[in-house]
Structure formats: structure tokens, C-alpha cells
Design an enzyme around this catalytic site. Sequence first.
Site, PDB file in Angstrom:
ATOM      1  CG  ASP A   1      -1.427   1.025   1.646  1.00  0.00           C
ATOM      2  OD1 ASP A   1      -2.239   1.617   0.768  1.00  0.00           O
ATOM      3  OD2 ASP A   1      -1.441   1.916   2.689  1.00  0.00           O
TER       4      ASP A   1
ATOM      5  CG  ASP B   1      -1.768   7.800   1.194  1.00  0.00           C
ATOM      6  OD1 ASP B   1      -1.024   8.802   1.451  1.00  0.00           O
ATOM      7  OD2 ASP B   1      -2.437   7.559  -0.081  1.00  0.00           O
TER       8      ASP B   1
HETATM    9  O1  M1P Z   1      -4.496   5.281   0.479  1.00  0.00           O
HETATM   10  C1  M1P Z   1      -5.244   5.154   1.536  1.00  0.00           C
HETATM   11  C2  M1P Z   1      -6.426   6.460   1.263  1.00  0.00           C
HETATM   12  O2  M1P Z   1      -5.791   7.612   1.239  1.00  0.00           O
HETATM   13  C3  M1P Z   1      -6.540   8.683   1.022  1.00  0.00           C
HETATM   14  O3  M1P Z   1      -7.325   8.656   2.245  1.00  0.00           O
HETATM   15  P1  M1P Z   1      -7.632   9.927   3.125  1.00  0.00           P
HETATM   16  O4  M1P Z   1      -7.367  11.095   2.325  1.00  0.00           O
HETATM   17  O5  M1P Z   1      -8.753   9.598   3.939  1.00  0.00           O
HETATM   18  O6  M1P Z   1      -6.248  10.051   4.139  1.00  0.00           O
HETATM   19  C4  M1P Z   1      -7.548   8.377  -0.046  1.00  0.00           C
HETATM   20  O7  M1P Z   1      -6.758   8.606  -1.305  1.00  0.00           O
HETATM   21  C5  M1P Z   1      -8.249   6.915  -0.032  1.00  0.00           C
HETATM   22  O8  M1P Z   1      -8.816   6.962  -0.914  1.00  0.00           O
HETATM   23  C6  M1P Z   1      -7.186   5.938   0.164  1.00  0.00           C
HETATM   24  O9  M1P Z   1      -7.642   4.861   0.301  1.00  0.00           O
END
Ligand code: M1P
Length: 239
Positions: free
Chosen positions: A8, A10
Site C-alpha cells: 500500500d 499512504d
Molecule cells: O491510500 C489510502 C487512502 O488515502 C486517502 O485517504 P484519506 O484522504 O482519507 O487520508 C484516499 O486517497 C483514500 O482513497 C485511500 O484509500
Amino acid sequence: MKIIFVADMDGTLTPARLPMTEEFAEFFDNFLTERIFYIVSGSDYKKIQEQVSEGILSKISGVFASLGNEFYVGGKLVYQNNFEPEESLLAKLENYRRNTAYPFELFPNYIEIRVGMLNFSVLGRDCPQKERARYGLWDSQNKEREKIARDLAQDYPEYDISIGGNISIDIVPKGFGKDQVANYLRQIYADEKIIFLGDRTEAGGNDYAIAQRLLALGNAEIFAVNGPDATGEILRSMG
Ligand code: M1P
């Protein structure tokens, strides 16, 4: 036999919605040499490019963006899925936004329709970083996203609803979440071991579906991490 790495973005390879740190990038760039490594993210490809440098992306075997609904190899689109959310679902999301108990300012772009998926954030995606942190903290205490996700899952069983990052919820037609990536990779790599790293592998998190699907398909190992430091530690331990 080669190991196939999948991670993943983020909260796993980068801090949430922020560029990869220089320190991690230096290590990761080396790690990628002669390795097969895929990224799978809920973010769209443009956001992935903002967070991961071109140099690193050029060494990545493939990027599954928008929860696997768009797939890029060497910056070129390989496939993408279509999705048109129904009006009643959009109306329900509007209602959550109107009736939120969140006591602070809200921002634009609260329903973001991406390739093959929809991202919903009561706060609104076009918010400053400090507002994102404020909502994230409030939500962890008030569980707004969990309540919305539970409510939606009841009314819309034909969708998969997951909490990925800090401020939003991802919505996809069933089977079109990150689990589709597990199926896709298993078709290419029938016998290789697949290692997956993610920060939301718990039930309800947006790495849960891929982790469960990989385990069901067999010959896979899942690592739950709480950030790039933990990811680095695990990868380093693999030599
Ligand atoms: O990749 C994880 C998530 O990152 C973002 O989430 P948030 O803005 O809530 O921190 C979004 O791009 C979400 O779609 C994605 O799953």
C-alpha cells in the site's frame, strides 16, 4: 523462486497524503533493484505521482491505483474499470455531509469520483493538512466514518465500503476493491510467494480485502505496519 512484493502507499510507503521521506526513498530505491514490487493504493495515479518520485516509480513493476481500478506499468495504462454510482447513494452522501456533528469548517471536494470507485469525505478533500489532522483526531474519538460505513453497508450490500486513510471512506462495487489486485497478480504469478505490506489490514480497513484474498489464494504473507519506518524495518530484514 522470486518473491513478489506488494505494498500500500499512504501510511505504508509514505506518510498519509505526503511525499515519501528522503531517508525512506534512499533505502527503497536500493531495495527495488532486481526485485518485483507493486504498489496498490486507493489514491488515483496523479496523487501517487505527487508522493512517489519518478525515479522510484520507474523501478516499480506496476502501480494499481484507485483500489486496483486502474493499472499502470512504466507510466502506461494497462486497464481501467468503469463505475457510475447510483443517484440514491450520492444523495445519501450529501445527507451525511449536511448532518455531520463535526463542529469545525468543512471544505470542497467531498465526493470524489475516481476511476472505478468513489471516495467520500465529510470534511472535504480540498482541506489544509492541519484540518485533515484535526478531523482525523475528531473521527478517532467520535467514529463518524465507522458509523457511516456501517450504515452504508446495510443499505448498499452490493458495494464494498472501507476506511483507507484519515479523513475518507472508499466505496466500490463488490469485488472491485484491492482484492481484485490479488486475483490479477495470482494469475500472472501462479507459484511465487507474494508478500503484502499495508497499514489498514484490519476488518473495515482498505487493505483487509487484498490481505484476505491473498491468504485465501495461498502462498502469501501479510505484514501489518504502522508507517514507513515499520515497512523499512521489515524489508531490511529480508536482506
Ligand atoms: O491510500 C489510502 C487512502 O488515502 C486517502 O485517504 P484519506 O484522504 O482519507 O487520508 C484516499 O486517497 C483514500 O482513497 C485511500 O484509500
